[in-house]
Design a protein around this motif. Structure first.
Motif, mmCIF file in Angstrom:
data_model
loop_
_atom_site.group_PDB
_atom_site.id
_atom_site.type_symbol
_atom_site.label_atom_id
_atom_site.label_comp_id
_atom_site.label_asym_id
_atom_site.label_seq_id
_atom_site.Cartn_x
_atom_site.Cartn_y
_atom_site.Cartn_z
ATOM 1 N N UNK A 77 0.886 -1.173 0.000
ATOM 2 C CA UNK A 77 0.000 0.000 0.000
ATOM 3 C C UNK A 77 0.916 1.213 0.000
ATOM 4 N N UNK A 78 1.052 1.849 -1.167
ATOM 5 C CA UNK A 78 2.040 2.900 -1.371
ATOM 6 C C UNK A 78 1.429 4.274 -1.117
ATOM 7 N N UNK A 79 1.940 4.922 -0.065
ATOM 8 C CA UNK A 79 1.462 6.255 0.313
ATOM 9 C C UNK A 79 2.526 7.296 0.000
ATOM 10 N N UNK A 80 2.098 8.546 -0.131
ATOM 11 C CA UNK A 80 3.048 9.621 -0.344
ATOM 12 C C UNK A 80 3.756 9.984 0.956
ATOM 13 N N UNK A 81 4.956 10.547 0.837
ATOM 14 C CA UNK A 81 5.684 11.008 2.014
ATOM 15 C C UNK A 81 5.916 9.908 3.016
ATOM 16 N N UNK A 82 5.588 10.205 4.272
ATOM 17 C CA UNK A 82 5.614 9.197 5.327
ATOM 18 C C UNK A 82 4.167 8.837 5.642
ATOM 19 N N UNK A 83 3.813 7.565 5.612
ATOM 20 C CA UNK A 83 2.405 7.191 5.765
ATOM 21 C C UNK A 83 1.815 7.508 7.130
ATOM 22 N N UNK A 84 2.672 7.758 8.131
ATOM 23 C CA UNK A 84 2.154 8.019 9.480
ATOM 24 C C UNK A 84 1.729 9.473 9.670
ATOM 25 N N UNK A 85 1.932 10.332 8.660
ATOM 26 C CA UNK A 85 1.541 11.736 8.747
ATOM 27 C C UNK A 85 0.499 12.022 7.674
ATOM 28 N N UNK A 86 -0.726 12.289 8.089
ATOM 29 C CA UNK A 86 -1.834 12.552 7.169
ATOM 30 C C UNK A 86 -1.961 11.452 6.119
ATOM 31 N N UNK A 87 -1.697 10.227 6.528
ATOM 32 C CA UNK A 87 -1.749 9.112 5.590
ATOM 33 C C UNK A 87 -3.053 8.334 5.620
ATOM 34 N N UNK A 88 -3.926 8.627 6.602
ATOM 35 C CA UNK A 88 -5.193 7.895 6.758
ATOM 36 C C UNK A 88 -4.964 6.388 6.781
ATOM 37 N N UNK A 89 -3.887 5.962 7.469
ATOM 38 C CA UNK A 89 -3.610 4.519 7.505
ATOM 39 C C UNK A 89 -4.203 3.839 8.739
ATOM 40 N N UNK A 90 -4.492 4.604 9.789
ATOM 41 C CA UNK A 90 -5.023 3.980 11.007
ATOM 42 C C UNK A 90 -6.320 3.232 10.716
ATOM 43 N N UNK A 91 -7.213 3.845 9.949
ATOM 44 C CA UNK A 91 -8.488 3.206 9.662
ATOM 45 C C UNK A 91 -8.291 1.944 8.815
ATOM 46 N N UNK A 92 -7.273 1.950 7.971
ATOM 47 C CA UNK A 92 -6.970 0.752 7.180
ATOM 48 C C UNK A 92 -6.424 -0.357 8.087
ATOM 49 N N UNK A 93 -5.499 0.011 8.969
ATOM 50 C CA UNK A 93 -4.885 -0.977 9.853
ATOM 51 C C UNK A 93 -5.903 -1.569 10.822
#
Length: 251
Positions: A77-93
């Protein structure tokens, strides 16, 4: 296995070695197409299954991941920048946790550090600021109480403001109230590290007009604070009169 990978801010060489390796090995890549450079896709396997998440919902992303994992495929799952900053990954995880799907997160170079590097400055200068605030102005996504730009600016820390350049007038007014001055240095970096990178320098007094004259309406990182220009104290780390674990002071 699922890997959330930070692609970096723009320049494809700013992905980590680990992130690039995972991308090369992936059977399925779900990438944030609105922000991630498509040059990254050139490192994918010829038969890799590619999905642009710009037009997908959270549920559709998770469905692709679940289906792929069930087939024993490697997913990035390729995100821009660093995924932990404004990456909306928590809801995916969280959804992956519910489904018992394992994953890992590979950090990347964030646009805020890339922007600071692009203007050749340092966020944390002695006697100027030892704190960096990462934030955004409220829009369709609200900010919690106490995190308004005016409140944060009152700390006079170095600031990197995401997702807000389209509201530059409101940003300026809030910051000026918080700092208590319009004479605060500002730099706006458009598409940091991309081939068409551009930057604008000014103060809270004139930055809005300069940004508008450049036509910057998105993908601009706003950097604010006296770290951009002005006096600062020399670091103790390399001060010859300062003793530390690895060096005795020169008498």
């Amino acid at each position: 296995m699922v890997s959330f990978v930070g692609a970096g801010p723009g320049d494809v060489d700013l992905i980590t070695i680990k992130g690039r390796r995972l991308l090369e090995e992936a059977d399925v890549v779900i990438y944030a197409g609105s922000l991630v450079s498509d040059k990254h896709l050139g490192f994918c396997k010829e038969n890799a299954d590619l999905h642009n998440s710009a037009s997908m919902t959270l549920e559709e992303v998770i469905e692709v991941i679940e289906t792929s994992v069930d087939k024993g495929l490697k997913v990035v799952r390729l995100h821009t920048g660093d995924p932990t900053i404004y990456g909306a990954i928590r809801e995916q995880m969280d959804l992956l946790d519910e489904k018992g799907i394992s994953y890992k997160v590979i950090p990347g170079v964030s646009s805020f550090t890339a922007a600071c590097a692009s203007i050749k400055k340092e966020f944390t200068l002695p006697n100027v600021s030892q704190t960096v605030i990462l934030t955004r102005i409220e829009g369709r996504t609200p900010v919690p109480e106490g995190e308004d730009l005016e409140d944060l600016a009152s700390h006079r820390a170095s600031m990197a403001i995401f997702l807000s350049v389209q509201e530059i007038d409101r940003v300026v007014e809030k910051l000026a109230k918080g700092y208590g001055s319009y004479d605060i240095p500002v730099a706006v970096v458009y598409k940091a590290t991309w081939e068409d990178q551009d930057m604008v320098f000014g103060t809270l007094r004139d930055i809005a007009e300069k940004v508008k004259s450049k036509g910057i309406k998105k993908m601009g990182q706003i950097l604010v604070g006296n770290f951009i220009e002005g006096a600062y104290e020399r670091s103790k780390l390399y001060d010859p009169t300062f003793t530390h674990e690895f060096r005795e002071a020169i008498k």
